[in-house]
Design a protein around this motif. Sequence first.
Motif, short mmCIF file in Angstrom:
data_model
loop_
_atom_site.label_atom_id
_atom_site.label_comp_id
_atom_site.label_asym_id
_atom_site.label_seq_id
_atom_site.Cartn_x
_atom_site.Cartn_y
_atom_site.Cartn_z
N TYR A 175 18.12 -25.66 2.40
CA TYR A 175 17.20 -23.75 2.47
C TYR A 175 17.40 -23.50 3.35
O TYR A 175 17.11 -22.83 4.07
CB TYR A 175 16.06 -24.16 2.11
CG TYR A 175 16.12 -24.12 0.19
CD1 TYR A 175 16.28 -23.15 -0.62
CD2 TYR A 175 16.46 -25.50 -0.65
CE1 TYR A 175 16.48 -22.93 -1.69
CE2 TYR A 175 16.48 -25.43 -1.87
CZ TYR A 175 16.47 -23.93 -2.72
OH TYR A 175 16.44 -24.08 -3.47
N SER A 230 12.39 -28.90 -2.44
CA SER A 230 13.29 -28.47 -3.13
C SER A 230 13.76 -30.18 -3.85
O SER A 230 13.92 -29.83 -4.94
CB SER A 230 13.79 -27.42 -2.71
OG SER A 230 14.88 -28.59 -1.67
N ALA A 277 13.25 -23.08 -5.12
CA ALA A 277 13.04 -24.09 -4.31
C ALA A 277 11.91 -24.69 -4.93
O ALA A 277 11.84 -25.74 -5.30
CB ALA A 277 12.95 -24.09 -2.73
#
Length: 328
Positions: A273, A216, A78
């Motif tokens: 995420y 990210s 990320a």
Amino acid sequence: MNIRLTGIVLGIVFVIFGLAASIAVGKSMVPLHTVIDAFTSFDGSREHLIIRTVRVPRALMAMMVGASLGMAGSIMQAISRNPLAGPEMLGSNYGAALLLVISMFVFGFTSSLIHMWAALLGAGLACLVVFMLGSLGRGGLTSIKLILAGATINMLLASMVQGILIFSEESLDEMRFWMAGSLTGGSMEMFVRVLPYMLVGMAGALVLSRQINLLSLGDEVAQGLGLKIGLMKTAALFIVMCLMGGSVAIAGPIGFIGLAVPHIVRFMVGLDYRWIIPYSALLGAGLLLLADIAARFIFPYQELPAGVVTAMAGAPFLIYLAQRREKR
């Protein structure tokens, strides 16, 4: 949303199945009722002792190490925005190994507390050096500079570890199984000592998953949305240090779990995420449990380190990723 929650439940079932299989399956098979009896009506027999002192601790270590590697890998990919980045790319594996080897074979420390701190500090210092090198020059920290710095530091640290060990044949014999990434010789005392740090890293990853989501997207986008980039990357570094330092202290440098798991998870849940991180923990735990079981049966009279099994499975996956990225 419901599908993703169902996936979490299935992931928990997968990990529980892996735990049960890791405890029951080995060179000598143990019936499930014997496993249960070892805790409900312990009689001091050989089977009960093996279950309680060897197989259960080993299964718990595999679960926690796999979960830590999966989460650390997802965070690394990320913040670097590079799908080929894994936690080992930060040099944390060999950073922890180097300080651990120095503490054991240069200074002669035998305390598990000192070994734990050596692994944690080694992982953290290696991550810090890689981030500093990756931030030099114009443009600040970029994914390409981060990967190059990580690969360079990794090779340097690995050669230093081998250089220290090669002077002592006894040390080399003692360390080579651990260096391949093995759960066989994992110390329960060490596991208990590093467990709080691994739990702190896991909790931090889950709490900061939304901010990691923004990272990210790229530094400019994240900064435009009000995220403090420097503070967030420092927090991510600390989380990876806790996860990787604890993992290496217990099982040595196990590769490819942190690289491969986030890719599989993104295929399952997309690019969010907030879901990738918990899914990576569950899938990483389950896969390392299965790899550790497989390591017991590849050779009939010799048990392989789990790290060798993950490397055998992960190397083709890495080649596939590299080719796919090149085509793009």
